[in-house]
Design a protein around this motif. Structure first.
Motif, PDB file in Angstrom:
ATOM      1  N   MET A 105       0.825  -1.211   0.000  1.00 46.08           N
ATOM      2  CA  MET A 105       0.000   0.000   0.000  1.00 46.08           C
ATOM      3  C   MET A 105       0.855   1.254   0.000  1.00 46.08           C
ATOM      4  O   MET A 105       0.522   2.246  -0.655  1.00 46.08           O
ATOM      5  N   ALA A 106       1.954   1.215   0.748  1.00 52.11           N
ATOM      6  CA  ALA A 106       2.836   2.379   0.818  1.00 52.11           C
ATOM      7  C   ALA A 106       3.248   2.796  -0.582  1.00 52.11           C
ATOM      8  O   ALA A 106       3.258   3.986  -0.918  1.00 52.11           O
ATOM      9  N   GLY A 107       3.569   1.798  -1.412  1.00 54.54           N
ATOM     10  CA  GLY A 107       3.931   2.117  -2.788  1.00 54.54           C
ATOM     11  C   GLY A 107       2.758   2.710  -3.545  1.00 54.54           C
ATOM     12  O   GLY A 107       2.911   3.670  -4.303  1.00 54.54           O
ATOM     13  N   ILE A 109       0.170   4.372  -2.417  1.00 54.92           N
ATOM     14  CA  ILE A 109      -0.360   5.654  -1.950  1.00 54.92           C
ATOM     15  C   ILE A 109       0.423   6.834  -2.503  1.00 54.92           C
ATOM     16  O   ILE A 109      -0.125   7.717  -3.147  1.00 54.92           O
TER      17      ILE A 109
END
Lengths: 260, 331, 285, 399
Positions: A105-107, A109
């Motif tokens: 998810m970090a990627g 977002i």
């Protein structure tokens, strides 16, 4: 895949000095949309340094990096990442205490420019693609090596990159895992993402890359279609030294660098 | 923002808790209102610190710098005739500005240097407050206009004001927990390099979190100043508190929504208990509590699972850190 | 007159150096900010006071014993408590030593009371070119500096010293070379405590000691350590002398009320301006 | 709801709430004390002062409130030397313990902070350890201070030295940067300037100062006749020693309040000789007291019997604070705050501490400033004339 006339990413005489030593020496390169390019060279040839320069982790001493027609030479890493250049690290760097899903998810977002909910959907999609979906709630630190490498891939993929640089993404994997990875990388490239494969394993490079760039002492030693580059005596010499080059010539008749 | 059931329940629980707290103001007598005010104040500070210290994982030891700056900014504004509520807003603004000025140089540092830089800010500010007489009244102190009204009204007013601020801090924490911003802070805590690789503007996020903490800390200080109506440097910049706040959050659980509340409340109860029964040993016993928290609750009450407890018991048998641990700590 | 200020600064600075060297060593080698250091100095001072005043022993006999007791104390603390959390984030070790400091300081107040105490001696003063130098201070400073230099020599030339330096440079490699890291950690902490004890004995000769002084001592150690470089023994001497002189000049130019803040401001400036270390050494982390 | 409240209350303050349920016949005096923390030493002294007052009053049957004898009871809590805590405790004393009268915490700063609360509730509070005028400048109706203002002390001193050592011209003032020392140093500068003396040096030092050699070198260069230093006892000890180290000689060396305490002499030994100090009270200034102790000397005897040492002005002021409250209640024939407040404002109380008149401002206006000097290891009263025990010795020993 037809090559567009304008490159996605272009390096113009890029150099980087470390205390007087040229770790990257006057490298010029053009990468086109959707192609897979191999970046090889012996240890210390400057491959990772080059990746660090492109992704902004190191600043360029001289030269210019053009992405999508605009210079990104002295941009910060996060800006470069947001503009569409993703990379994996040679030594995997997950957010160790976050779950697999959160890592991906970090990627999605920040570089993928998504809201939290869309990011989660995208992340699950990427995890399914990399066959990690069943592990999505596991802390990243508890993954086995092969899965950690895949996690890096999934994370990068979630960033919606246009250029993806894979730094030794196959190191330490067994044969069947490598085959799996090759399949994945190919299908990523099929979506139009330019991929740079930095590898020690010749087998991976020959299987994936249409074009290969060889670095030696920080400079481009050879560049061209992969099979031609593999036959280039300069390359074999760079890789194996003089003696081996000669022996290869004696035993096989034709100087071809085989998978190590 | 991802709102799942667990989160919605947490928020609902929190809102209910605060509603009860506000309702209590009708029945509590003045002393318990004062106790409640102190608790709300500590919890607000804990929530504020939790953003930088918990979510972002930076060992900021300057919570009391923010608090003191806010107290003095609000106090000076009020002494100059500004109305109370405006003074609080001014204090929050000054807190933001100060956090920016302190954060920009300090947030480039890591680990101990960051910690030391922040703790030094408390020392320096206290001396500045002590010596800049024209502005702060120096060691003689600063008188604020006394909030008018009967003791009951005043007590209730400050209780509700502090509770309101704690509620604000709680809501901000809930937001941080669930938004892109807070998610980014958690990534930064794990690995700054990887965070910038996925496109997080690490420095901006760090400064942003620091400013948020600063604003909340300063607002708390300003309300406190109006309440006591008299400020002294040694009171506004209390060095012990700057370490106590992180301990409270650690006790409750860093980087969680309810950790600061649980930590703040249980620390205060523990402290009261110790203080009542072991007057002469209270600081030593507090030290013992700190040590115990670190050994047995390094992830706080909220982070505790049975698996962790068993792991802990197993691990404590070997006192020697494994080579792999050492390698990890250096990398 | 300025020469008197410089001499005052150097005399105080020598004591500061002794105060900070143990703290610096622990920070540099163990990556632990030892909040307990100030209380260990105070403890050393009280041991000396007790030995001399209550037991009637001569100082030169009491001081080494006090230092050794502190060494054992330090070794035990590190081996028994700190080693278990040494790999945790720094907030943990910092808070842990803070908790220990509360305990030790409380114990000191109970055993020795909060009333100021000191060894009253009268060795007179030397006057040279208009500069007055109290003998006791020169003695205190000399002992401090000599001990610090001995420590420096030992670190360079003894087997254990070299092991400590190896651990400081690269724990991982040191572990692979068969150095027993936990033992070295504990030894280092013990040496830090030993030096704190020595500083305490010197302090007892010069200052009226109260348990509350631990905070002041700790503050000085912080500043000196940052100025001189982590874990650097010569750095501690230089940092101590610099701080002593700067405080003196701060008094002269800004007024006495700023004298202690000058050090903290200087420290903040150094860590902000030289984020990779004042000596250009990497690793502020 | 009510039960929840009390459960929470009981939970968080279980221990505190354990105060005994009191009989109707006692008059409760609320006392926030600094029993721990940096002020612990002074806090303990205040407590002894209060205790001896309460036991003396109760021994004679209690306070006579319009014919009914009521005993005094001290309700005390430790506020750990923290202002915030002191404020909280005063709230507690008023709301939970329902004390009708308060004794203030130690020191000017904490007194001021808690006076705000006392004022809000209209509960009279007598301060035993706040001499600074700024504490009383808010025109609070419920705050009373036993110690007369600092300037009375400094005026008396300046006048005394001007008379006995006319050659004293140049004064150097060095004070701890904290409320009380700074305030008294400020008054000293005013008094000295007013008397035509030349204040050649006037500075404050920070509470964490570990070395005075530089500031003393500075002072030495100015060649003063009189040095006035005020701060914590350990600071004064260090200043006295470093003066000797630097060969700084003066005609008069005055320190507040260090020389009043035995540890000063113990830590400087012979250097304590001829150091002067000022004080609000000393047993040798023998006032008569018809209400409680008889006289100052008898007070000190009683104190000595109980605590095995002499009382200093701190304990005496604490006792006097409590005693004036008792006397005011008797005079008012009531324990109502209004009646007692009125008496406190108007009456002059004759006590072992000397006459006390709080007046409308609330701070004792009766000047009984003492000038004292350590001579042959003893603290002697030099002034006022009627209490004199010795003559001023000029100059301090070099080593």
């Amino acid at each position: 895949m037809t090559k567009a006339t304008t490159p996605v990413l272009e390096l113009k005489s890029v150099s980087r000095l470390f205390e007087g030593i040229r770790a990257v020496d006057n490298v010029s390169l053009k990468l086109y949309a959707g192609e897979i390019v191999g970046l090889i060279g012996p240890n210390g040839a400057g491959k990772t340094t080059l990746v660090n320069l492109i992704s902004g982790f190191l600043s360029v001493s001289s030269g210019d990096v053009i992405f999508d027609g605009a210079s990104i030479t002295h941009k910060k890493p996060h800006v470069i990442a947001q503009s569409g250049i993703a990379r994996t690290f040679q030594i995997v760097q997950p957010f160790a205490k976050m779950t697999v899903l959160e890592n991906v998810m970090a990627g999605a977002i920040y570089a993928g420019h998504r809201g939290m909910v869309q990011a989660r959907d995208k992340a699950i999609e990427c995890l399914e693609f990399t066959k990690l979906a069943h592990l999505k709630d596991m802390p990243a630190s508890e993954l086995a090596l092969a899965n950690r490498k895949r996690l890096e891939l999934a994370k990068s993929l979630a960033m919606n990159p246009r250029v993806l640089m894979l730094d030794e993404v196959n190191a330490g994997l067994n044969s069947s895992e490598i085959d799996e990875a090759i399949r994945m990388i190919r299908s990523i490239a099929a979506t139009g993402i330019t991929i740079v494969v930095i590898e020690h394993l010749m087998r991976v490079v020959t299987a994936l890359a249409e074009r290969t760039v060889v670095l030696h002492h920080g400079a481009v030693a050879s560049e061209g279609p992969t099979d031609e580059v593999m036959r280039d005596p300069k390359v074999i010499e760079a890789y194996l030294g003089n003696k081996f080059a000669q022996r290869f010539a004696e035993t096989s008749g034709a100087p071809v660098a085989r998978p190590a | 923002m991802i709102i799942d059931r667990a989160f919605a329940l947490k928020i609902a629980f929190g809102v209910l808790l605060f509603a009860c707290g506000a309702g209590l103001s009708a029945v509590l007598d003045n002393y318990y209102l004062q106790v409640g005010t102190t608790l709300a104040m500590l919890c607000a500070l804990c929530w504020a610190w939790n953003i930088v210290g918990g979510y972002m994982g930076y060992p900021a030891l300057c919570m009391i710098s923010f608090f003191g700056i806010g107290a003095y900014a609000g106090g000076i504004a009020q002494a100059a005739g500004v109305s109370e509520s405006l003074a609080w807003l001014i204090a929050a603004g000054v807190g933001a500005l100060f956090a920016l000025l302190l954060g920009v140089p300090l947030l480039r540092l890591k680990g101990h240097y960051f910690a030391v830089g922040t703790i030094a800010s408390v020392e320096v500010l206290r001396e500045v407050a002590n010596n800049w007489e024209q502005l702060t009244g120096g060691a003689v102190g600063l008188n604020l206009p006394i909030h008018a009204g009967s003791p009951d009204e005043v007590g209730r007013f400050f209780y509700l004001a502090m509770l309101g601020l704690a509620f604000l801090a709680f809501l901000i924490t809930a937001l941080v927990d669930r938004t892109k911003f807070g998610f980014g802070l958690r990534c930064i805590r794990q690995n700054e390099q990887a965070a910038s690789m996925v496109g997080i503007d690490v420095f901006k996020y760090k400064v942003g979190a620091f400013v948020l903490t600063g604003v909340l800390g300063a607002a708390t200080g300003a309300i406190y100043a109006s309440m006591v109506a008299f400020l002294e440097p040694k009171d506004a910049f209390n060095l012990i508190m700057t370490i106590e706040i992180p301990v409270m959050v650690m006790l409750g659980g860093m980087g969680t929504i309810f950790g600061p509340l649980i930590g703040g409340v249980s620390y205060v109860i523990l402290k009261e208990f110790v203080w009542a029964y072991f007057i002469n040993w209270h600081s030593g016993i507090l030290g013992l509590i700190v040590v115990t928290v670190i050994y047995f609750l390094p992830v706080g009450v909220l982070g505790l699972t049975w698996r962790d407890i068993f792991k802990k018991l197993g691990a404590s048998k070997s006192t020697r850190p494994a080579t792999s641990d050492i390698a990890r700590s250096t990398s | 007159m300025i020469s008197q200020y410089i001499v005052n600064g150097l005399l105080t600075g020598g004591l500061y150096a002794c105060l900070a060297v143990g703290f610096s060593l622990v920070w540099g080698v163990l990556n632990v900010v030892n909040m307990l250091h100030g209380s260990m100095v105070v403890l050393g001072a009280y041991f000396c006071l007790y030995g001399v005043q209550q037991l009637g022993l001569p100082l030169y006999a009491v001081a080494p014993v006090a230092c050794v007791i502190l060494f054992v104390f330090g070794y035990a603390i590190q081996r028994g408590l700190l080693n278990r959390v040494i790999t945790q984030p720094i907030l943990i070790t910092l808070t842990l030593t803070f908790g220990l400091d509360l305990i030790v300081n409380n114990l000191i107040i109970h055993v020795f009371s909060a009333t100021p105490q000191s060894l009253v001696t009268n060795f007179g003063t030397i006057e040279f070119a208009g500069v007055r130098v109290p003998v006791v201070r020169v003695g205190g400073m000399l002992v401090a500096v000599v001990l610090t230099l001995v420590l420096y020599w030992l670190l360079r030339h003894s087997k254990i010293g070299r092991a400590i330096i190896a651990v400081r440079m690269d724990r991982h490699a040191a572990a692979l070379m068969g150095i027993r890291i936990p033992h070295i950690y504990a030894l280092t902490f013990g040496i830090g405590a030993f030096m704190a004890g020595a500083a305490g004995c010197a302090m007892a000769l010069i200052y009226p000691v109260t348990p509350m002084m631990s905070g002041v001592f700790l503050g000085k150690a912080f500043v000196i350590c940052v100025l001189g470089g982590l874990g650097s023994v010569p750095g501690a001497i230089i940092g101590g002398l610099v701080l002593g002189v700067v405080e003196g000049l701060g008094t002269l130019t800004l007024g006495q009320q700023w004298a202690t803040s000058v050090g903290f401001i200087m420290m903040m400036a150094v860590i902000v301006l030289f984020p990779t270390g004042i000596m250009g050494k990497k690793g502020y982390e | 709801m009510k039960t929840t409240t009390s459960i929470i209350a009981a939970l968080s303050f279980a221990a505190l709430s354990a105060a005994p349920v009191l009989a109707q016949e006692t008059i409760k005096l609320g006392a926030p004390l600094a029993l721990t923390g940096p002020l612990a030493d002074a806090g303990a002294k205040s407590k002894q002062g209060y205790d001896i007052c309460v036991s003396a009053v109760n021994d004679k049957g209690g306070v006579d409130v319009g014919g009914k004898k009521m005993k005094l009871e001290l309700v005390e809590y430790d506020y750990q030397s923290e202002t915030n805590r002191a404020v909280q405790i005063v709230q507690r004393l008023i709301n939970v313990d329902k004390v009708p009268f308060l004794l203030s915490p130690y020191g000017s700063g904490d007194t001021k902070a808690t006076a705000v609360v006392a004022e809000r509730y209209g509960v009279p509070m007598v301060a035993a350890a706040a001499a600074t005028k700024s504490v009383f400048d808010q025109k609070f109706q419920n705050l009373f201070g036993v110690l007369f203002p600092n300037d009375m002390i400094t005026e008396a001193e300046v006048a005394y030295y001007k008379k006995h050592v006319p050659s004293v011209k140049r004064v150097a003032v060095l004070a701890l940067n904290s409320l009380f020392p700074k305030a008294i140093a400020g008054e000293m500068v005013k008094s000295a300037t007013g008397a035509g003396l030349d204040v050649v040096f006037n500075t404050t030092y920070s509470p964490d100062t570990s070395d005075f050699s530089n500031v003393l070198t500075q002072i030495k260069g100015l060649n003063p006749d009189w040095i006035y230093a005020t701060g914590y006892t350990q600071d004064l000890i260090l200043i006295r020693r470093q003066m000797a180290d630097l060969g700084l000689e003066v005609k008069v060396l005055t320190m507040t309040a260090g020389p009043s305490y035995p540890e000063f002499k113990e830590n400087v030994k012979s250097l304590a000789e001829n150091v002067t100090t000022n004080s609000w009270w000393h047993q040798n200034a023998n006032y008569s007291d018809n209400y409680l102790f008889g006289s100052s000397l008898k007070y000190n005897e009683a104190f000595n019997a109980k605590f095995k040492r002499d009382a200093t002005y701190l304990e005496a002021a604490a006792t006097a604070a409590c005693q004036t409250l008792a006397m005011a209640i008797e005079e008012a024939k009531s324990t109502s705050a209004d009646a007692v407040r009125k008496v406190l404002h108007e009456k002059t109380f004759n006590t072992f501490y000397g006459p006390i008149h709080y007046g409308q401002l609330g701070q004792n206006e009766v000047n009984a400033a003492l000038v004292m000097q350590i001579q042959n290891d003893k603290l002697l009263v030099l002034a006022p004339e009627n209490l004199k025990q010795g003559e001023l010795q000029i100059g301090v020993p070099k080593k």
